[in-house]
Scaffold this motif. Structure first.
Motif, mmCIF file in Angstrom:
data_model
loop_
_atom_site.group_PDB
_atom_site.id
_atom_site.type_symbol
_atom_site.label_atom_id
_atom_site.label_comp_id
_atom_site.label_asym_id
_atom_site.label_seq_id
_atom_site.Cartn_x
_atom_site.Cartn_y
_atom_site.Cartn_z
ATOM 1 N N ASN A 52 0.862 -1.183 0.000
ATOM 2 C CA ASN A 52 0.000 0.000 0.000
ATOM 3 C C ASN A 52 0.898 1.232 0.000
ATOM 4 O OD1 ASN A 52 -2.070 1.860 0.401
ATOM 5 N ND2 ASN A 52 -2.248 1.426 2.594
ATOM 6 N N VAL A 53 0.790 2.074 -1.033
ATOM 7 C CA VAL A 53 1.751 3.164 -1.207
ATOM 8 C C VAL A 53 1.060 4.491 -1.493
ATOM 9 C CG1 VAL A 53 2.044 2.687 -3.675
ATOM 10 C CG2 VAL A 53 3.867 3.854 -2.429
ATOM 11 N N TYR A 54 1.675 5.559 -0.979
ATOM 12 C CA TYR A 54 1.220 6.923 -1.237
ATOM 13 C C TYR A 54 2.407 7.705 -1.792
ATOM 14 C CZ TYR A 54 -0.436 11.689 -0.210
ATOM 15 O OH TYR A 54 -0.786 13.020 -0.299
ATOM 16 N N VAL A 55 2.443 7.845 -3.107
ATOM 17 C CA VAL A 55 3.535 8.546 -3.782
ATOM 18 C C VAL A 55 3.378 10.050 -3.550
ATOM 19 C CG1 VAL A 55 4.603 9.018 -6.028
ATOM 20 C CG2 VAL A 55 3.722 6.726 -5.518
ATOM 21 N N PRO A 68 12.204 21.212 -5.155
ATOM 22 C CA PRO A 68 12.726 19.976 -4.562
ATOM 23 C C PRO A 68 11.673 18.884 -4.410
ATOM 24 C CG PRO A 68 13.515 21.901 -3.363
ATOM 25 C CD PRO A 68 12.472 22.397 -4.335
ATOM 26 N N LYS A 69 10.410 19.256 -4.210
ATOM 27 C CA LYS A 69 9.356 18.246 -4.043
ATOM 28 C C LYS A 69 9.193 17.405 -5.306
ATOM 29 C CE LYS A 69 6.551 20.727 -0.606
ATOM 30 N NZ LYS A 69 5.211 21.309 -0.326
ATOM 31 N N PHE A 70 9.395 18.022 -6.462
ATOM 32 C CA PHE A 70 9.284 17.268 -7.708
ATOM 33 C C PHE A 70 10.427 16.265 -7.811
ATOM 34 C CE2 PHE A 70 9.546 16.799 -12.417
ATOM 35 C CZ PHE A 70 8.256 16.354 -12.635
ATOM 36 N N GLY A 71 11.609 16.672 -7.421
ATOM 37 C CA GLY A 71 12.737 15.747 -7.399
ATOM 38 C C GLY A 71 12.525 14.597 -6.436
ATOM 39 N N GLN A 72 11.946 14.892 -5.271
ATOM 40 C CA GLN A 72 11.666 13.842 -4.291
ATOM 41 C C GLN A 72 10.676 12.818 -4.855
ATOM 42 O OE1 GLN A 72 10.319 16.103 -0.924
ATOM 43 N NE2 GLN A 72 12.380 16.584 -0.209
ATOM 44 N N LYS A 73 9.700 13.311 -5.601
ATOM 45 C CA LYS A 73 8.725 12.406 -6.209
ATOM 46 C C LYS A 73 9.401 11.473 -7.212
ATOM 47 C CE LYS A 73 4.317 12.418 -8.739
ATOM 48 N NZ LYS A 73 3.218 13.264 -9.226
ATOM 49 N N LEU A 74 10.228 12.025 -8.075
ATOM 50 C CA LEU A 74 10.924 11.208 -9.069
ATOM 51 C C LEU A 74 11.867 10.210 -8.404
ATOM 52 C CD1 LEU A 74 11.763 13.938 -11.743
ATOM 53 C CD2 LEU A 74 9.854 12.323 -11.752
ATOM 54 N N ASP A 75 12.542 10.635 -7.350
ATOM 55 C CA ASP A 75 13.440 9.736 -6.630
ATOM 56 C C ASP A 75 12.668 8.626 -5.926
ATOM 57 O OD1 ASP A 75 15.529 11.326 -7.489
ATOM 58 O OD2 ASP A 75 15.735 12.403 -5.577
ATOM 59 N N PHE A 76 11.507 8.963 -5.392
ATOM 60 C CA PHE A 76 10.629 7.967 -4.759
ATOM 61 C C PHE A 76 10.275 6.875 -5.769
ATOM 62 C CE2 PHE A 76 6.720 6.136 -3.261
ATOM 63 C CZ PHE A 76 6.639 6.336 -1.895
ATOM 64 N N ILE A 77 9.846 7.285 -6.947
ATOM 65 C CA ILE A 77 9.468 6.315 -7.984
ATOM 66 C C ILE A 77 10.678 5.510 -8.431
ATOM 67 C CG2 ILE A 77 8.535 6.072 -10.323
ATOM 68 C CD1 ILE A 77 6.806 8.551 -9.760
ATOM 69 N N GLU A 78 11.849 6.137 -8.474
ATOM 70 C CA GLU A 78 13.061 5.412 -8.850
ATOM 71 C C GLU A 78 13.416 4.345 -7.810
ATOM 72 O OE1 GLU A 78 16.391 3.855 -10.497
ATOM 73 O OE2 GLU A 78 14.848 5.104 -11.461
ATOM 74 N N ARG A 79 13.233 4.644 -6.531
ATOM 75 C CA ARG A 79 13.492 3.644 -5.488
ATOM 76 C C ARG A 79 12.482 2.494 -5.595
ATOM 77 N NH1 ARG A 79 14.017 8.585 -2.482
ATOM 78 N NH2 ARG A 79 16.239 9.053 -2.177
ATOM 79 N N MET A 80 11.241 2.811 -5.900
ATOM 80 C CA MET A 80 10.253 1.764 -6.136
ATOM 81 C C MET A 80 10.632 0.901 -7.336
ATOM 82 S SD MET A 80 6.567 3.680 -5.556
ATOM 83 C CE MET A 80 5.662 2.221 -6.041
ATOM 84 N N ASP A 120 -2.289 5.542 -4.091
ATOM 85 C CA ASP A 120 -2.281 6.813 -4.809
ATOM 86 C C ASP A 120 -0.880 7.006 -5.371
ATOM 87 O OD1 ASP A 120 -2.364 9.392 -5.731
ATOM 88 O OD2 ASP A 120 -2.804 10.318 -3.795
ATOM 89 N N PHE A 121 -0.732 6.777 -6.688
ATOM 90 C CA PHE A 121 0.573 6.919 -7.339
ATOM 91 C C PHE A 121 0.828 8.365 -7.755
ATOM 92 C CE2 PHE A 121 0.946 2.280 -9.122
ATOM 93 C CZ PHE A 121 0.709 1.776 -7.852
ATOM 94 N N ARG A 124 -6.751 10.000 -13.519
ATOM 95 C CA ARG A 124 -6.600 8.657 -12.944
ATOM 96 C C ARG A 124 -5.256 8.595 -12.221
ATOM 97 N NH1 ARG A 124 -5.376 2.807 -14.499
ATOM 98 N NH2 ARG A 124 -4.090 3.623 -16.190
ATOM 99 N N LEU A 125 -5.300 8.927 -10.932
ATOM 100 C CA LEU A 125 -4.095 8.985 -10.114
ATOM 101 C C LEU A 125 -3.925 7.756 -9.225
ATOM 102 C CD1 LEU A 125 -4.278 12.704 -8.897
ATOM 103 C CD2 LEU A 125 -3.157 11.796 -10.945
ATOM 104 N N ASP A 126 -5.013 7.019 -9.018
ATOM 105 C CA ASP A 126 -5.008 5.870 -8.105
ATOM 106 C C ASP A 126 -4.979 4.582 -8.925
ATOM 107 O OD1 ASP A 126 -5.841 7.350 -5.380
ATOM 108 O OD2 ASP A 126 -6.948 8.195 -7.074
ATOM 109 N N HIS A 127 -4.190 3.623 -8.440
ATOM 110 C CA HIS A 127 -3.931 2.445 -9.269
ATOM 111 C C HIS A 127 -3.890 1.173 -8.438
ATOM 112 C CE1 HIS A 127 -2.791 5.036 -12.713
ATOM 113 N NE2 HIS A 127 -2.291 5.821 -11.787
#
Length: 264
Positions: free
Chosen positions: A107-110, A123-135, A151-152, A223-226
């Motif tokens: 269960n994840v909240y990106v 910086p928040k946009f970078g954190q989002k991209l880094d989060f997805i990269e770690r996933m 919520d991706f 469509r943000l939720d998956h």
């Protein structure tokens, strides 16, 4: 004994503020497992009694004061709980368990990513991209059947937003986010359950901004939720629904629940 397990996922946007409609969802849909995102409450004051009275006696919580937060509530036993810090800063954005049927449930909240799609100034946009990269790196090493829900905060397809052209530079639908999510999907061969049951380009929104007093008038959804499942387990998914009417319930979340049914 049921031969399926029903799993619901919902960015509830504060579980304590939405207790009435959460209870309604449980009463009307009776999911076996409910995954919540953006609970916005610490674990010690999570409203567990409401869920216990409805039969959800098993729970795994990862909360945070006023922000973020994820939870899994269940009628069935939950085992091997754990959490990844894909944000790399301790924020409560993921929790996972193993279900009795053997499937791993994550269960994840990106992160939303702020307003400007440029990591050099936001910086928040970078954190989002880094989060997805770690996933993505986690997905690349995944070797067990898994269902990941939540919520991706990315609408990947052109038909996943009300206007592809208008939202190309809007965070959640920019090419860089779509590319990042595509790499995540490819890393494990994830099957997008939502688009398996509602093929593109059919409309299939899960989120509408609070800025519109009546979301049905202009229908500017995304469509943000998956719900994604491992390729080897995809045939076990027997049904999937987006509960759009919930967006019109009293004091609604800006997101609506997703529900899938999986063969045990």
């Amino acid at each position: 004994m049921s031969k399926t397990i029903k799993i619901a996922s919902w960015n509830v946007n504060s579980v304590r503020a939405r207790l009435g409609i959460v209870e309604r969802l449980l009463r009307e849909e009776k999911p076996d497992v409910l995954c919540l995102q953006e609970t916005k409450v610490t674990d010690d004051i999570f409203p567990a009694d409401l869920f216990r009275k409805q039969g959800y006696v098993h729970r795994v919580l990862r909360g945070q004061k006023m922000h973020h937060g994820v939870a899994i509530l269940s009628r069935v036993e939950l085992r091997d709980s754990g959490s990844h810090d894909w944000q790399d800063n301790g924020e409560a954005r993921h929790v996972g368990v193993r279900l009795p049927c053997g499937l791993r449930l994550e269960n994840v909240y990106v992160p939303a990513g702020g307003d400007i799609p440029d990591r050099t100034v936001n910086p928040k946009f970078g954190q989002k991209l880094d989060f997805i990269e770690r996933m993505t790196r986690w997905s690349d090493g995944l070797r067990e059947p898994t269902l990941i829900v939540g919520d991706f905060n990315v609408a990947p397809l052109e038909c996943d937003v009300w206007s592809h052209k208008a939202l190309l530079d809007v965070v959640s639908h920019t090419p860089i986010e779509v590319d990042a999510l595509s790499r995540l999907q490819q890393a494990h061969g994830w099957v997008d359950i939502g688009r398996r049951f509602v093929p593109a380009p059919e409309r299939n929104f899960t989120w509408w901004s609070y800025r519109s007093p009546d979301h049905t008038k202009n229908d500017r959804g995304r469509r943000l939720d998956h719900m994604w499942v491992s390729p080897g387990a995809s045939e076990r998914v027997l049904a999937h629904r987006v509960l759009e009417p919930c967006r019109s319930w009293e004091r609604p979340s800006d997101h609506v629940p997703l529900i899938c049914e999986i063969a045990i």
